[in-house]
Design a protein around this motif. Sequence first.
Motif, short mmCIF file in Angstrom:
data_model
loop_
_atom_site.label_atom_id
_atom_site.label_comp_id
_atom_site.label_asym_id
_atom_site.label_seq_id
_atom_site.Cartn_x
_atom_site.Cartn_y
_atom_site.Cartn_z
N VAL A 278 8.44 128.65 -30.59
CA VAL A 278 7.51 127.87 -29.78
C VAL A 278 6.52 128.76 -29.02
O VAL A 278 5.32 128.46 -28.96
CB VAL A 278 8.28 126.97 -28.78
CG1 VAL A 278 7.34 126.30 -27.79
CG2 VAL A 278 9.08 125.92 -29.55
N HIS A 279 6.99 129.86 -28.45
CA HIS A 279 6.16 130.67 -27.55
C HIS A 279 5.72 132.01 -28.14
O HIS A 279 4.93 132.71 -27.50
CB HIS A 279 6.90 130.92 -26.24
CG HIS A 279 7.20 129.67 -25.49
ND1 HIS A 279 6.24 128.98 -24.79
CD2 HIS A 279 8.35 128.97 -25.34
CE1 HIS A 279 6.79 127.91 -24.22
NE2 HIS A 279 8.08 127.87 -24.56
N GLY A 280 6.23 132.36 -29.31
CA GLY A 280 5.85 133.63 -29.92
C GLY A 280 6.15 134.80 -29.00
O GLY A 280 7.20 134.84 -28.37
N PRO A 281 5.20 135.74 -28.89
CA PRO A 281 5.43 136.93 -28.06
C PRO A 281 5.61 136.61 -26.57
O PRO A 281 6.13 137.42 -25.83
CB PRO A 281 4.19 137.79 -28.27
CG PRO A 281 3.33 137.09 -29.24
CD PRO A 281 3.94 135.77 -29.59
N LYS A 282 5.20 135.44 -26.16
CA LYS A 282 5.35 135.05 -24.76
C LYS A 282 6.74 134.48 -24.46
O LYS A 282 7.02 134.08 -23.34
CB LYS A 282 4.28 134.04 -24.37
CG LYS A 282 2.89 134.64 -24.39
CD LYS A 282 1.86 133.65 -23.93
CE LYS A 282 0.48 134.30 -24.00
NZ LYS A 282 -0.54 133.41 -23.51
N ALA A 283 7.60 134.47 -25.46
CA ALA A 283 8.96 133.94 -25.28
C ALA A 283 9.73 134.75 -24.23
O ALA A 283 10.50 134.18 -23.46
CB ALA A 283 9.72 133.95 -26.61
#
Length: 73
Positions: free
Chosen positions: A29-34
């Motif tokens: 869902v958030h990619g690298p911002k996970a």
Amino acid sequence: MNVSRENISSLKRLLKLEIDRAADRLIKVHGPKAVTHAAQKVDFALKKGNTADHIFWMRIASKVKSELPGRAS
């Protein structure tokens, strides 16, 4: 409450599975911002004084860090 070793083992496996699923979902869902999202959840649980959620999200954050490319610890 009488908890057998088998039950404890089953609960540990279930907890690991839930942590793995949550980390995988955060990454999808958030990619690298996970990592940032998980860290926010850790902070929120800590501020609320919810020790169980704090530990749960710490484990998820750790799993996310280890799964993201270039972020392995």
